[in-house]
Enzyme design. Structure first.
Site, PDB file in Angstrom:
ATOM      1  NE  ARG A  27      -6.260 -22.231  17.612  1.00  0.00           N
ATOM      2  CZ  ARG A  27      -5.943 -23.123  16.669  1.00  0.00           C
ATOM      3  NH1 ARG A  27      -5.712 -22.760  15.432  1.00  0.00           N
ATOM      4  NH2 ARG A  27      -5.836 -24.393  16.995  1.00  0.00           N
ATOM      5  NE  ARG A  31      -1.021 -20.201  12.017  1.00  0.00           N
ATOM      6  CZ  ARG A  31      -1.109 -21.514  11.871  1.00  0.00           C
ATOM      7  NH1 ARG A  31      -0.091 -22.213  11.450  1.00  0.00           N
ATOM      8  NH2 ARG A  31      -2.253 -22.137  12.134  1.00  0.00           N
ATOM      9  NE  ARG A  40       4.896 -18.212  14.267  1.00  0.00           N
ATOM     10  CZ  ARG A  40       4.536 -19.110  13.374  1.00  0.00           C
ATOM     11  NH1 ARG A  40       3.784 -20.127  13.755  1.00  0.00           N
ATOM     12  NH2 ARG A  40       4.903 -19.007  12.129  1.00  0.00           N
ATOM     13  CG  ASP A  77      -2.127 -25.252  21.848  1.00  0.00           C
ATOM     14  OD1 ASP A  77      -2.521 -24.663  20.829  1.00  0.00           O
ATOM     15  OD2 ASP A  77      -2.257 -26.473  22.014  1.00  0.00           O
ATOM     16  CE1 TYR A 153      -4.421 -32.506  18.013  1.00  0.00           C
ATOM     17  CE2 TYR A 153      -6.121 -32.174  19.674  1.00  0.00           C
ATOM     18  CZ  TYR A 153      -5.615 -31.941  18.405  1.00  0.00           C
ATOM     19  OH  TYR A 153      -6.310 -31.127  17.534  1.00  0.00           O
TER      20      TYR A 153
HETATM   21  O1  CP3 Z   1      -8.300 -18.378  20.860  1.00  0.00           O
HETATM   22  C1  CP3 Z   1      -7.196 -17.834  21.046  1.00  0.00           C
HETATM   23  O2  CP3 Z   1      -6.802 -16.830  20.420  1.00  0.00           O
HETATM   24  C2  CP3 Z   1      -6.279 -18.372  22.144  1.00  0.00           C
HETATM   25  C3  CP3 Z   1      -5.225 -19.227  21.732  1.00  0.00           C
HETATM   26  C4  CP3 Z   1      -5.469 -20.669  21.362  1.00  0.00           C
HETATM   27  C5  CP3 Z   1      -4.538 -21.352  20.559  1.00  0.00           C
HETATM   28  N1  CP3 Z   1      -4.916 -22.673  20.511  1.00  0.00           N
HETATM   29  C6  CP3 Z   1      -3.345 -20.753  19.925  1.00  0.00           C
HETATM   30  C7  CP3 Z   1      -2.701 -21.478  18.833  1.00  0.00           C
HETATM   31  C8  CP3 Z   1      -6.460 -21.580  21.743  1.00  0.00           C
HETATM   32  C9  CP3 Z   1      -7.725 -21.346  22.546  1.00  0.00           C
HETATM   33  C10 CP3 Z   1      -6.087 -22.847  21.216  1.00  0.00           C
HETATM   34  C11 CP3 Z   1      -6.866 -24.080  21.450  1.00  0.00           C
HETATM   35  C12 CP3 Z   1      -6.511 -25.302  20.740  1.00  0.00           C
HETATM   36  N2  CP3 Z   1      -5.265 -25.757  20.414  1.00  0.00           N
HETATM   37  C13 CP3 Z   1      -7.445 -26.298  20.348  1.00  0.00           C
HETATM   38  C14 CP3 Z   1      -8.941 -26.236  20.606  1.00  0.00           C
HETATM   39  C15 CP3 Z   1      -9.649 -25.341  19.683  1.00  0.00           C
HETATM   40  C16 CP3 Z   1      -9.503 -25.652  18.232  1.00  0.00           C
HETATM   41  O3  CP3 Z   1      -9.044 -24.780  17.505  1.00  0.00           O
HETATM   42  O4  CP3 Z   1      -9.890 -26.760  17.823  1.00  0.00           O
HETATM   43  C17 CP3 Z   1      -6.728 -27.340  19.734  1.00  0.00           C
HETATM   44  C18 CP3 Z   1      -7.333 -28.571  19.124  1.00  0.00           C
HETATM   45  C19 CP3 Z   1      -5.355 -26.990  19.790  1.00  0.00           C
HETATM   46  C20 CP3 Z   1      -4.198 -27.800  19.338  1.00  0.00           C
HETATM   47  C21 CP3 Z   1      -3.429 -27.076  18.310  1.00  0.00           C
HETATM   48  N3  CP3 Z   1      -2.585 -26.033  18.565  1.00  0.00           N
HETATM   49  C22 CP3 Z   1      -3.441 -27.297  16.920  1.00  0.00           C
HETATM   50  C23 CP3 Z   1      -4.261 -28.341  16.214  1.00  0.00           C
HETATM   51  C24 CP3 Z   1      -2.543 -26.359  16.350  1.00  0.00           C
HETATM   52  C25 CP3 Z   1      -2.137 -26.223  14.926  1.00  0.00           C
HETATM   53  C26 CP3 Z   1      -3.224 -25.483  14.218  1.00  0.00           C
HETATM   54  C27 CP3 Z   1      -2.755 -24.852  12.944  1.00  0.00           C
HETATM   55  O5  CP3 Z   1      -3.572 -24.090  12.409  1.00  0.00           O
HETATM   56  O6  CP3 Z   1      -1.621 -25.086  12.503  1.00  0.00           O
HETATM   57  C28 CP3 Z   1      -2.062 -25.547  17.406  1.00  0.00           C
HETATM   58  C29 CP3 Z   1      -1.141 -24.410  17.275  1.00  0.00           C
HETATM   59  C30 CP3 Z   1      -1.717 -23.079  17.626  1.00  0.00           C
HETATM   60  N4  CP3 Z   1      -2.387 -22.805  18.784  1.00  0.00           N
HETATM   61  C31 CP3 Z   1      -1.589 -21.870  16.880  1.00  0.00           C
HETATM   62  C32 CP3 Z   1      -2.194 -20.855  17.638  1.00  0.00           C
HETATM   63  C33 CP3 Z   1      -2.269 -19.397  17.314  1.00  0.00           C
HETATM   64  C34 CP3 Z   1      -0.847 -21.732  15.554  1.00  0.00           C
HETATM   65  C35 CP3 Z   1       0.601 -21.780  15.866  1.00  0.00           C
HETATM   66  C36 CP3 Z   1       1.434 -20.895  15.055  1.00  0.00           C
HETATM   67  O7  CP3 Z   1       1.546 -19.697  15.381  1.00  0.00           O
HETATM   68  O8  CP3 Z   1       2.009 -21.408  14.093  1.00  0.00           O
END
Ligand code: CP3
Length: 353
Positions: A27, A31, A40, A77, A153
């Site tokens: 990640r 943010r 964003r 994602d 999910y």
């Molecule tokens: O690593 C990176 O920088 C690449 C981008 C990436 C994102 N999600 C961007 C993202 C990757 C590799 C993921 C994987 C992902 N997404 C997983 C597996 C890894 C992990 O972290 O467990 C899972 C379970 C998800 C599903 C998901 N997407 C969740 C649970 C959320 C909300 C998380 C939160 O903190 O609110 C997301 C949204 C998400 N995916 C964000 C980002 C940067 C936040 C969205 C935003 O900008 O508001």
């Protein structure tokens, strides 16, 4: 085709000699960076950002421009795949991902199919665009969720603390669970191969929820489908091996079984001793991790000490990619990330003489 100026990450994944331990952060685009929040806002929301090739490219490069990281990861994602299956992904601010349709009825599950990869074209276009923008600075990582983590999910229709509906189905109707996992495995195989064809130089499978399973269920419902995917992946592109990383959060007790799944490297969360993990997997796989993301909330000194202790625990030689044990937290101070990256680069040189 531009030549890679820094292939340290790819060499470490293949346990080939390196000058220092490479580092990237799960990640890393997100943010905690003001520039991410600005982009964003321009995109509108998170999904629009993922689907806008130009802006997805921009945010992928933001952490690379700010820190001396050794790899970039596609900005997208894991839930793009179930979204392409027609489940209707949406994000409610502050609440995490949700689906309009969940997989809690047999009828809906019977209708589930492997999606047409054309629906995910925005992801593949982003991969190609990021490769071009990187211009060989560092390798690009593609990724997907594991079949089980995606199923979590899809069945629940959102995130969950207990995954009650998932486990209910797994124990009461394992046939339905296997049907979902089989479709997910086929979809992920196509999805990752398409990312590789468009320029992803390594791929990571995020098995974020595999660790909630019992010992036997992990082998049957998660690892088995991960192996199936890896068997179906294109392992060489542009005359180079495309390494596969498998990260099961909470999977520390299964490292030996996981080392036989066909992956080149295994991701570790922060709960395991990386030295012990190395002795366990031997020369079968490289290891990635395992810095507690919350250790970035310490002082400069404690961050340095924590990083140095992980490097010392891994010990001499190649086969370690430094990373966090899970995604970076949004309240992390970016200055602390710089301390971590620079410490790993400097302090690791003594282990690669
Ligand atoms: O690593 C990176 O920088 C690449 C981008 C990436 C994102 N999600 C961007 C993202 C990757 C590799 C993921 C994987 C992902 N997404 C997983 C597996 C890894 C992990 O972290 O467990 C899972 C379970 C998800 C599903 C998901 N997407 C969740 C649970 C959320 C909300 C998380 C939160 O903190 O609110 C997301 C949204 C998400 N995916 C964000 C980002 C940067 C936040 C969205 C935003 O900008 O508001």
């Amino acid at each position: 085709m531009t030549t890679l100026q820094n292939d340290t990450f790819l060499r470490a994944l293949l346990k080939q000699p390196v000058e220092y331990t490479p580092i990237w952060l799960m990640r890393q685009a997100g943010r905690y960076l003001a520039e991410y929040k600005a982009t964003r806002a321009r995109a509108g929301d998170f999904m629009q950002l993922c689907q806008n090739v130009e802006l997805a490219t921009e945010v992928t490069l933001q952490p690379i421009d700010r820190f001396d990281l050794d790899a970039a990861i596609l900005f997208s994602d894991i839930l793009t795949v179930p979204n392409a299956m027609g489940l209707g992904l949406y994000f409610e601010t502050g609440e995490g991902p949700k689906f309009e349709i969940n997989l809690q009825s047999e009828q809906v599950i019977r209708q589930l199919t492997v999606p047409d990869m054309a629906k995910l074209r925005y992801v593949f276009d982003a991969v190609a665009s990021i490769r071009k923008a990187l211009n060989g600075r560092v390798p690009l990582i593609g990724f997907s969720g594991s079949p089980f983590t995606l199923a979590c999910y899809m069945i629940e229709g959102s995130g969950s603390k207990e995954w009650r509906n998932v486990k209910n189905m797994m124990y009461a109707r394992p046939d339905l669970m296997h049907r979902i996992l089989e479709i997910n495995a086929q979809a992920v195989t196509l999805y990752l191969n398409e990312q590789i064809a468009h320029g992803a130089q390594a791929v990571q499978i995020f098995d974020t929820w595999g660790g909630v399973l019992s010992h036997k269920a992990f082998a049957e419902f998660s690892l088995r489908y991960i192996s199936q995917i890896i068997n179906g992946l294109k392992r060489e592109n542009e005359s180079r091996r495309v390494p596969v990383i498998v990260f099961t959060k909470g999977g520390g007790q299964w490292l030996e079984q996981m080392a036989a799944c066909g992956a080149d490297a295994l991701g570790l969360d922060w709960t395991v001793d990386i030295g012990q993990a190395r002795r366990l997997v031997g020369d079968k796989v490289a290891l990635q991790g395992n810095f507690d993301p919350f250790a970035l909330f310490g002082t400069q000194k404690s961050i340095q000490q924590e990083a140095e202790s992980i490097l010392a625990d891994f010990g001499q030689g190649s086969g370690h990619v430094f990373n966090l044990g899970h995604g970076i937290h949004q309240l992390t101070n970016p200055e602390h990330v710089k301390v971590l990256v620079d410490t790993v680069h400097q302090a690791s040189r003594q282990y690669h003489l």
